[in-house]
Design a protein around this motif. Structure first.
Motif, mmCIF file in Angstrom:
data_model
loop_
_atom_site.group_PDB
_atom_site.id
_atom_site.type_symbol
_atom_site.label_atom_id
_atom_site.label_comp_id
_atom_site.label_asym_id
_atom_site.label_seq_id
_atom_site.Cartn_x
_atom_site.Cartn_y
_atom_site.Cartn_z
ATOM 1 N N ALA A 41 11.776 -3.553 35.698
ATOM 2 C CA ALA A 41 13.190 -3.201 35.772
ATOM 3 C C ALA A 41 13.673 -2.408 34.556
ATOM 4 C CB ALA A 41 14.035 -4.472 35.921
ATOM 5 N N PHE A 42 12.805 -2.205 33.570
ATOM 6 C CA PHE A 42 13.203 -1.450 32.382
ATOM 7 C C PHE A 42 13.523 -0.015 32.776
ATOM 8 C CE2 PHE A 42 12.110 1.010 28.500
ATOM 9 C CZ PHE A 42 12.998 0.405 27.623
ATOM 10 N N PRO A 43 14.631 0.557 32.287
ATOM 11 C CA PRO A 43 15.052 1.910 32.716
ATOM 12 C C PRO A 43 14.212 3.007 32.070
ATOM 13 C CG PRO A 43 16.595 1.063 31.092
ATOM 14 C CD PRO A 43 15.640 -0.079 31.399
ATOM 15 N N ALA A 44 12.933 2.976 32.332
ATOM 16 C CA ALA A 44 11.992 3.894 31.677
ATOM 17 C C ALA A 44 12.290 5.350 31.995
ATOM 18 C CB ALA A 44 10.567 3.544 32.107
ATOM 19 N N ALA A 45 12.759 5.643 33.214
ATOM 20 C CA ALA A 45 12.957 7.036 33.623
ATOM 21 C C ALA A 45 13.932 7.761 32.699
ATOM 22 C CB ALA A 45 13.453 7.084 35.063
ATOM 23 N N ALA A 46 14.949 7.047 32.208
ATOM 24 C CA ALA A 46 15.935 7.672 31.327
ATOM 25 C C ALA A 46 15.301 8.117 30.018
ATOM 26 C CB ALA A 46 17.078 6.697 31.057
ATOM 27 N N PHE A 47 14.296 7.387 29.579
ATOM 28 C CA PHE A 47 13.633 7.722 28.310
ATOM 29 C C PHE A 47 12.520 8.755 28.507
ATOM 30 C CE2 PHE A 47 15.071 3.217 27.936
ATOM 31 C CZ PHE A 47 16.191 3.500 27.174
ATOM 32 N N VAL A 48 11.867 8.698 29.647
ATOM 33 C CA VAL A 48 10.883 9.726 29.983
ATOM 34 C C VAL A 48 11.576 11.085 30.039
ATOM 35 C CG1 VAL A 48 9.342 10.565 31.795
ATOM 36 C CG2 VAL A 48 9.333 8.143 31.180
ATOM 37 N N GLU A 49 12.785 11.115 30.582
ATOM 38 C CA GLU A 49 13.558 12.361 30.668
ATOM 39 C C GLU A 49 13.845 12.937 29.282
ATOM 40 O OE1 GLU A 49 17.839 13.853 32.538
ATOM 41 O OE2 GLU A 49 16.868 12.030 33.308
ATOM 42 N N LEU A 50 13.914 12.049 28.275
ATOM 43 C CA LEU A 50 14.157 12.504 26.908
ATOM 44 C C LEU A 50 12.870 12.861 26.168
ATOM 45 C CD1 LEU A 50 16.904 9.946 25.768
ATOM 46 C CD2 LEU A 50 17.220 12.322 26.472
ATOM 47 N N GLY A 51 11.737 12.731 26.857
ATOM 48 C CA GLY A 51 10.475 13.167 26.270
ATOM 49 C C GLY A 51 9.620 12.060 25.699
ATOM 50 N N TYR A 52 9.907 10.812 26.072
ATOM 51 C CA TYR A 52 9.171 9.685 25.515
ATOM 52 C C TYR A 52 8.166 9.108 26.513
ATOM 53 C CZ TYR A 52 12.569 9.521 21.702
ATOM 54 O OH TYR A 52 13.341 9.839 20.609
ATOM 55 N N GLU A 53 7.025 8.712 25.999
ATOM 56 C CA GLU A 53 6.107 7.817 26.707
ATOM 57 C C GLU A 53 6.628 6.400 26.492
ATOM 58 O OE1 GLU A 53 1.592 6.384 25.883
ATOM 59 O OE2 GLU A 53 1.865 8.547 26.115
ATOM 60 N N VAL A 54 6.637 5.576 27.531
ATOM 61 C CA VAL A 54 7.315 4.278 27.486
ATOM 62 C C VAL A 54 6.336 3.139 27.762
ATOM 63 C CG1 VAL A 54 9.133 2.848 28.507
ATOM 64 C CG2 VAL A 54 9.494 5.321 28.231
ATOM 65 N N HIS A 55 6.387 2.125 26.897
ATOM 66 C CA HIS A 55 5.601 0.908 27.097
ATOM 67 C C HIS A 55 6.515 -0.287 26.838
ATOM 68 C CE1 HIS A 55 1.798 3.109 27.342
ATOM 69 N NE2 HIS A 55 2.314 3.878 26.410
ATOM 70 N N ALA A 56 6.893 -0.965 27.916
ATOM 71 C CA ALA A 56 7.807 -2.107 27.828
ATOM 72 C C ALA A 56 7.083 -3.381 28.216
ATOM 73 C CB ALA A 56 9.018 -1.898 28.728
ATOM 74 N N VAL A 57 7.471 -4.481 27.575
ATOM 75 C CA VAL A 57 6.966 -5.811 27.904
ATOM 76 C C VAL A 57 8.191 -6.696 28.042
ATOM 77 C CG1 VAL A 57 5.544 -7.753 27.174
ATOM 78 C CG2 VAL A 57 4.861 -5.422 26.577
ATOM 79 N N GLY A 58 8.518 -7.056 29.271
ATOM 80 C CA GLY A 58 9.773 -7.764 29.496
ATOM 81 C C GLY A 58 9.614 -9.080 30.215
ATOM 82 N N GLN A 59 10.752 -9.773 30.328
ATOM 83 C CA GLN A 59 10.855 -10.981 31.137
ATOM 84 C C GLN A 59 12.281 -11.071 31.628
ATOM 85 O OE1 GLN A 59 10.252 -13.656 27.411
ATOM 86 N NE2 GLN A 59 11.362 -14.975 28.836
ATOM 87 N N LYS A 60 12.510 -11.836 32.650
ATOM 88 C CA LYS A 60 13.813 -11.868 33.292
ATOM 89 C C LYS A 60 14.889 -12.404 32.357
ATOM 90 C CE LYS A 60 16.052 -13.308 37.593
ATOM 91 N NZ LYS A 60 15.876 -14.040 38.878
ATOM 92 N N ALA A 61 15.900 -11.599 32.077
ATOM 93 C CA ALA A 61 17.152 -11.982 31.408
ATOM 94 C C ALA A 61 17.059 -12.215 29.905
ATOM 95 C CB ALA A 61 17.768 -13.216 32.076
ATOM 96 N N TYR A 62 15.857 -12.427 29.368
ATOM 97 C CA TYR A 62 15.735 -12.782 27.954
ATOM 98 C C TYR A 62 14.669 -11.925 27.267
ATOM 99 C CZ TYR A 62 18.249 -17.035 29.284
ATOM 100 O OH TYR A 62 19.193 -17.917 29.767
ATOM 101 N N ASN A 63 14.784 -11.860 25.933
ATOM 102 C CA ASN A 63 13.726 -11.304 25.089
ATOM 103 C C ASN A 63 13.329 -9.894 25.529
ATOM 104 O OD1 ASN A 63 13.725 -13.811 23.740
ATOM 105 N ND2 ASN A 63 12.251 -14.645 25.190
ATOM 106 N N GLY A 64 12.066 -9.573 25.417
ATOM 107 C CA GLY A 64 11.559 -8.276 25.834
ATOM 108 C C GLY A 64 11.551 -7.254 24.719
ATOM 109 N N VAL A 65 10.459 -6.482 24.658
ATOM 110 C CA VAL A 65 10.273 -5.459 23.624
ATOM 111 C C VAL A 65 9.722 -4.191 24.272
ATOM 112 C CG1 VAL A 65 9.938 -7.043 21.676
ATOM 113 C CG2 VAL A 65 7.985 -6.440 23.123
#
Length: 261
Positions: A41-65
């Protein structure tokens, strides 16, 4: 290489503020904490559009990097070694970018600490010991290392607006600061304070409550720790307070590191 760390306190809720700041500041690498969503669910597309490669590690509602990078990220690590099989919380991601080993970490808060024996505080101290052991191994590997993120550690009295009032908080307890110093004692440099030893106040977090932001009742809890090889390349480290004054702001603000890559 310009590297920013920012606890965004929900990537989706703060997305317009985040993309506006990234467009203006143009960091090469971005370290996010508290993305507060599952990885998919991380909004990676918005950052890819800005020229970034994206690597997210998340969990529902809390934490995440997350790590965002304009260069390729290799040898990705998505959990802090140690008790990772028994620790489901999404708090660590690490990769190699341009020959530099870079991590985004979200260290546990630990409150309420009780008398230092609450489950949350014990988890914090265990996590810090895991970080120390991993940081030691990274040093032994020999590559430049940058450990950035929300450490939930107030290193010294000058890093909090009311040291007496915070003395028993999990972020400022003596045990917390000693564990932080143990990591530094391995040979790491705390980038901001090494460049600005007398700067006060210099905060990265202001609570939403009790008028903390307009009164500048803040804490400095977002840090970059650098291995000797990275510290030798240190060019600058600054706190950008402007995003904290925006509408719907995160309660943290970005810290920007510059190293000679």
């Amino acid at each position: 290489m310009k590297i920013a760390t920012w606890n965004v306190n929900s990537a989706k809720a703060r997305l317009p503020n985040i993309t506006e700041w990234l467009t203006a500041a143009a960091p090469d690498v971005v370290l996010f904490q508290e993305i507060k969503c599952e990885t998919a669910a991380f909004p990676a597309a918005a950052f890819v559009e800005l020229g970034y490669e994206v690597h997210a590690v998340g969990q529902k509602a809390y934490n995440g990097v997350a790590i965002l990078s304009r260069q390729p990220v290799t040898d990705l690590l998505t959990r802090l070694p140690g008790d990772e099989e028994e620790d489901p919380q999404a708090r660590y991601v690490e990769g190699t970018i341009g020959g530099v080993r870079i991590a985004s970490l979200y260290l546990p808060n630990g409150n309420p600490p009780g008398d230092g024996d609450s489950d949350k505080y014990r988890y914090k101290l265990r996590w810090m010991e895991r970080l120390r052991l991993h940081a030691k191994g990274l040093l032994e590997a020999g590559a430049p290392v940058v450990l950035g993120g929300d450490y939930n550690v107030i290193p010294a009295p000058e890093d909090v607006y009311d040291p007496v009032g915070w003395r028993n908080d999990a972020l400022f307890r003596q045990e917390t600061r000693l564990k932080f110093q143990e990591i530094l004692a391995l040979g790491y440099t705390e980038a901001f304070r090494s460049l600005h030893p007398g700067r006060h106040p210099a905060y990265t977090f202001w609570d939403y409550q009790a008028g903390a932001w307009p009164r500048n009742n803040g804490l400095r809890i977002d840090h970059f720790l650098l291995s000797p090889q990275a510290a030798d390349r240190l060019m600058g480290c600054e706190i950008d307070k402007a995003p904290r004054g925006k509408e719907k702001a995160s309660d943290h603000t970005p810290v920007i590191l510059e190293i000679n890559a």
